[in-house]
Design a protein around this motif. Structure first.
Motif, PDB file in Angstrom:
ATOM      1  N   GLY A   1       0.834  -1.207   0.000  1.00  8.56           N
ATOM      2  CA  GLY A   1       0.000   0.000   0.000  1.00  8.56           C
ATOM      3  C   GLY A   1       0.861   1.245   0.000  1.00  8.56           C
ATOM      4  O   GLY A   1       2.066   1.169   0.219  1.00  8.56           O
ATOM      5  N   PRO A   2       0.237   2.399  -0.240  1.00  2.35           N
ATOM      6  CA  PRO A   2       1.002   3.649  -0.316  1.00  2.35           C
ATOM      7  C   PRO A   2       1.412   4.176   1.061  1.00  2.35           C
ATOM      8  O   PRO A   2       0.968   3.643   2.091  1.00  2.35           O
ATOM      9  CB  PRO A   2       0.007   4.608  -0.992  1.00  2.35           C
ATOM     10  CG  PRO A   2      -1.339   4.073  -0.645  1.00  2.35           C
ATOM     11  CD  PRO A   2      -1.190   2.585  -0.538  1.00  2.35           C
ATOM     12  N   ALA A   3       2.232   5.220   1.041  1.00  3.23           N
ATOM     13  CA  ALA A   3       2.701   5.852   2.287  1.00  3.23           C
ATOM     14  C   ALA A   3       1.515   6.322   3.116  1.00  3.23           C
ATOM     15  O   ALA A   3       0.565   6.902   2.584  1.00  3.23           O
ATOM     16  CB  ALA A   3       3.585   7.045   1.930  1.00  3.23           C
ATOM     17  N   GLY A   4       1.563   6.036   4.415  1.00  3.91           N
ATOM     18  CA  GLY A   4       0.522   6.539   5.305  1.00  3.91           C
ATOM     19  C   GLY A   4      -0.756   5.720   5.302  1.00  3.91           C
ATOM     20  O   GLY A   4      -1.751   6.121   5.902  1.00  3.91           O
ATOM     21  N   SER A   5      -0.728   4.547   4.658  1.00  2.00           N
ATOM     22  CA  SER A   5      -1.953   3.730   4.632  1.00  2.00           C
ATOM     23  C   SER A   5      -2.095   2.910   5.914  1.00  2.00           C
ATOM     24  O   SER A   5      -3.110   2.255   6.116  1.00  2.00           O
ATOM     25  CB  SER A   5      -1.958   2.807   3.410  1.00  2.00           C
ATOM     26  OG  SER A   5      -0.804   2.004   3.396  1.00  2.00           O
ATOM     27  N   GLY A  56       3.337  13.242  -4.129  1.00  3.55           N
ATOM     28  CA  GLY A  56       4.440  13.159  -5.083  1.00  3.55           C
ATOM     29  C   GLY A  56       5.073  11.778  -5.061  1.00  3.55           C
ATOM     30  O   GLY A  56       5.384  11.186  -6.099  1.00  3.55           O
ATOM     31  N   ARG A  57       5.250  11.251  -3.832  1.00  4.29           N
ATOM     32  CA  ARG A  57       5.897   9.946  -3.689  1.00  4.29           C
ATOM     33  C   ARG A  57       4.986   8.841  -4.262  1.00  4.29           C
ATOM     34  O   ARG A  57       5.450   7.954  -4.974  1.00  4.29           O
ATOM     35  CB  ARG A  57       6.190   9.695  -2.217  1.00  4.29           C
ATOM     36  CG  ARG A  57       7.447   8.901  -1.966  1.00  4.29           C
ATOM     37  CD  ARG A  57       8.211   9.389  -0.777  1.00  4.29           C
ATOM     38  NE  ARG A  57       7.472   9.321   0.465  1.00  4.29           N
ATOM     39  CZ  ARG A  57       7.357   8.225   1.208  1.00  4.29           C
ATOM     40  NH1 ARG A  57       7.896   7.094   0.824  1.00  4.29           N
ATOM     41  NH2 ARG A  57       6.726   8.258   2.352  1.00  4.29           N
ATOM     42  N   ASP A  58       3.689   8.938  -3.967  1.00  4.50           N
ATOM     43  CA  ASP A  58       2.714   7.964  -4.506  1.00  4.50           C
ATOM     44  C   ASP A  58       2.791   7.916  -6.014  1.00  4.50           C
ATOM     45  O   ASP A  58       2.782   6.848  -6.624  1.00  4.50           O
ATOM     46  CB  ASP A  58       1.282   8.409  -4.217  1.00  4.50           C
ATOM     47  CG  ASP A  58       0.906   8.202  -2.784  1.00  4.50           C
ATOM     48  OD1 ASP A  58       1.699   7.613  -2.048  1.00  4.50           O
ATOM     49  OD2 ASP A  58      -0.198   8.648  -2.429  1.00  4.50           O
TER      50      ASP A  58
END
Ligand code: DC
Length: 231
Positions: free
Chosen positions: A13-17, A181-183
């Motif tokens: 999953g993405p950052a912060g999920s 941006g990272r996603d």
């Protein structure tokens, strides 16, 4: 008949999920080893920044990863990573390392090196491994595959709160922007882009508490245990 075989649980999953917090809790509950693969990309990026290795020099970055000794440990939900004997657990959370790790993770041979190490760490099962490509590339035959997601606003807000909590100066808007941006880079890169495995359970964590997500995953683990006896 249910099996007691040690499973491989892949969480992407993405950052912060919520992957890390949830992954650590699930691992502790099951008595499994927890592996944060993002920390491995971060540790390599941290070393590259220290050594001033150009982040887009694929050959130099691959050599750096090959020549680096990484050690991972997790005790009572406290994850630790050291490289070449130096504990970098905190240092790798700096915003410049987040950005650099996303950049070096686009380099295919760097990924191959780290994926091989991850496969070695998880080969005997009894592991909760989290990242972006665990269910698709590292362990495509994982027993349980989860893809955690949440709105970019919720994920940025979580990262912002973590930063404030750990005393780092932070701006809500800039943190949300950095997460987006990272996603974008993680999902659009050519080498193993972040995506849910077709057979992953998709969980939107935007409105769920950590414990609710943990419960959902443990329920999926119970099902896998009951049905994987023939494996
Ligand atoms: O999960 P994290 O935010 O700590 O990961 C840092 C970076 O590493 C992220 O931007 C994407 C990359 N990464 C990856 O490409 N594949 C993984 N299995 C884990 C992380």
């Amino acid at each position: 008949m249910p099996t007691c075989r040690n499973l491989i649980i892949a969480i992407d999953g993405p950052a912060g999920s919520g992957k890390s917090t949830v992954g650590r809790k699930v691992a502790e509950h099951l008595g499994y080893f927890y592996v944060d693969t993002g920390a491995m990309y971060r540790a390599a990026a941290w070393k590259a920044l220290q050594m001033k290795t150009p982040l887009d020099d694929a050959a130099a970055m691959t050599k750096l990863v090959r020549d680096t000794q990484m050690r991972l440990a997790c005790d009572h939900q406290q994850f630790q990573i050291s490289i070449d004997g130096v504990d970098v657990t905190r240092a790798i959370r700096a915003p410049e390392v987040s950005e650099a790790s996303s950049r070096i993770s686009t380099i295919a041979p760097v990924r191959r090196e780290l994926v091989a190490q991850q496969q070695l760490l998880g080969k005997d099962g009894g592991v909760v491994m989290e990242g972006r490509d665990i269910g698709t590339v590292v362990f495509p035959d994982a027993d349980v595959k989860i893809f955690l997601d949440a709105t970019p606003e919720a994920r940025g807000e979580r990262r912002y709160n973590e930063d404030v909590h750990s005393g780092k100066p932070a701006s809500r808007e800039l943190t949300i922007e950095a997460v987006r941006g990272r996603d974008q880079r993680d999902a659009s890169r050519e080498a193993s882009p972040m995506m849910p495995a077709p057979d992953a359970a998709y969980i939107d964590t935007t409105r769920l508490t950590i414990d609710q997500v943990v419960e959902k995953i443990l329920a999926l683990v119970a099902v896998a245990r009951g049905t994987s006896s023939s494996k």
